[in-house]
Design an enzyme around this catalytic site. Structure first.
Site, PDB file in Angstrom:
ATOM      1  N   HIS A 202       1.186  -1.315  -0.300  1.00 39.58           N
ATOM      2  CA  HIS A 202      -0.114  -0.129  -0.042  1.00 39.58           C
ATOM      3  C   HIS A 202       0.716   1.230  -0.408  1.00 39.58           C
ATOM      4  O   HIS A 202       1.382   1.490   0.326  1.00 39.58           O
ATOM      5  CB  HIS A 202      -0.807   0.120   1.242  1.00 39.58           C
ATOM      6  CG  HIS A 202      -1.861   1.105   1.225  1.00 39.58           C
ATOM      7  ND1 HIS A 202      -3.201   1.468   1.161  1.00 39.58           N
ATOM      8  CD2 HIS A 202      -1.508   2.735   2.166  1.00 39.58           C
ATOM      9  CE1 HIS A 202      -3.700   2.445   0.691  1.00 39.58           C
ATOM     10  NE2 HIS A 202      -2.757   3.331   1.522  1.00 39.58           N
ATOM     11  N   CYS A 203       0.697   1.913  -1.010  1.00 39.08           N
ATOM     12  CA  CYS A 203       1.813   3.753  -1.425  1.00 39.08           C
ATOM     13  C   CYS A 203       0.385   4.500  -0.471  1.00 39.08           C
ATOM     14  O   CYS A 203      -0.278   4.738  -1.457  1.00 39.08           O
ATOM     15  CB  CYS A 203       1.982   3.380  -3.086  1.00 39.08           C
ATOM     16  SG  CYS A 203       3.488   5.024  -3.059  1.00 39.08           S
TER      17      CYS A 203
END
Length: 370
Positions: A202-203
């Protein structure tokens, strides 16, 4: 009839005997050890096919012998209350990244365009076209990776024995948050509150997960951003050199460099030091345009280094046939994917025939297999 009666009597005696043995406390043997009884079989229900399974003892995690689904009976931790804070953090990071990209584009145009067009018209047009192409590619890939769905797991039938075939849910688990099956390469993201197929990570800078649906766009964004920042840094240096005021004693420094080039006794380090100090002395008189170019150079180089490291890490995982999460889960084990350049070609959608047409790729693949 006699056989059925004997079997009934034998089952009755065996059950009573097991009951009596289970009520007998541990007895100390003559050798000083203790003898314990064996617990009764434990019944559990498979979530995949709905069959009742008989386990030798209580097991919090077990695998169904029919459909292959893995059941985890451990209590599920509830969703944390920091979901709103994580979403607010992601939005802040997305806004910061978008503002930085617009600042690099607009600031570079404002600071470098007059300088480049003053050099020559062809230089200015070339810079204009190159900047437009890099800006469009970077912004478009950023929008795609930020707003495209990261990957939805397939919807499959589960819970009924006639409908679920043998091995149809092999190594599938059940997501208690989404209340649906989860494939082996699927992970639940608590920030996005959804299961993501082939989730890499998850960025927060894109406010989205990186998975099967947008992994290619994420790699394209990294490549475009690295090229754009390197190009911006080069243009900043090129423009700053042309807007610096002429150095005092420039003829003396030029003759000094000529002596160095002809092998004079003056050292190269001394000449470079003198010229560097001369440029720093002239930098005091630099304009606002020059200060913006210097800041853009420092910021572009810093971002280019960080994104290059991230891009190299992503490509190395793809080369190994893994994702970031699968790499973390396989640490400390002997599980290792097949390292091949074909994984890169498959990831980018290239046909398999290209791998055998490139001799360098074939050589690398043979080297890793030996």
């Amino acid at each position: 009839m006699i056989v059925e009666l004997s079997s009934i009597i034998w089952d009755f005696l065996r059950r009573n005997l097991d009951f009596l043995v289970s009520r007998i406390p541990m007895e100390e043997s003559s050798q000083g050890s203790f003898v314990t009884t064996i617990n009764e079989d434990y019944e559990a229900v498979c979530w995949g096919c709905g069959l009742n399974l008989v386990l030798p003892s209580y097991a919090p995690v077990f695998k169904c012998g029919w459909c292959g689904a893995i059941t985890n009976q451990n209590p599920v931790r509830p969703e944390t209350k920091s979901f709103g804070l994580r979403r607010f953090r992601d939005r802040c990071f997305v806004v910061i990244l978008a503002v930085f990209m617009l600042f690099v584009i607009c600031g570079g145009i404002w600071a470098a365009y007059p300088v480049l067009f003053s050099i020559s018209l062809a230089c200015g047009i070339f810079h204009c076209v190159t900047t437009a192409c890099l800006a469009i590619s970077t912004l478009s890939t950023f929008i795609l990776v930020a707003f495209k769905c990261a990957g939805i797991p397939p919807n499959i039938l589960y819970g009924t024995h006639p409908g679920v075939g043998n091995g149809a849910l092999n190594n599938y688990t059940f997501c208690n948050y989404c209340s649906k099956p989860k494939s082996p390469r699927t992970h639940h993201c608590r920030t996005c509150r959804m299961c993501v197929l082939d989730m890499d990570h998850h960025c927060p800078f894109i406010g989205n997960c990186v998975g099967a649906g947008n992994h290619k766009q994420f790699i394209a964004f990294l490549i475009s951003a690295v090229i754009s920042t390197i190009y911006a840094a080069v243009m900043c240096v090129y423009s700053v050199i042309h807007i610096l005021p002429p150095m005092e004693n420039g003829a003396a420094y030029a003759s000094e460099m000529a002596h160095v080039a002809h092998g004079n006794s003056l050292s190269v380090l001394r000449a470079v030091k003198n010229i560097s100090f001369a440029y720093l002395a002239n930098a005091v008189f630099i304009s606002v345009r020059g200060l913006v170019l210097v800041y853009l150079f420092v910021a572009s180089v810093s971002v280019a280094i960080g994104l290059s490291v991230l891009l190299w890490q992503q490509l190395s995982y793809i080369y190994e046939g893994k994702t970031y999460l699968s790499h973390l889960s396989s640490q400390g084990t002997e599980e290792d994917g097949e390292k091949s350049c074909g994984n890169l070609l498959l990831f980018f959608g290239c046909p398999d025939s290209i791998e055998w047409q490139l001799p360098t790729i074939r050589k690398l693949r043979k080297r890793h297999k030996t």
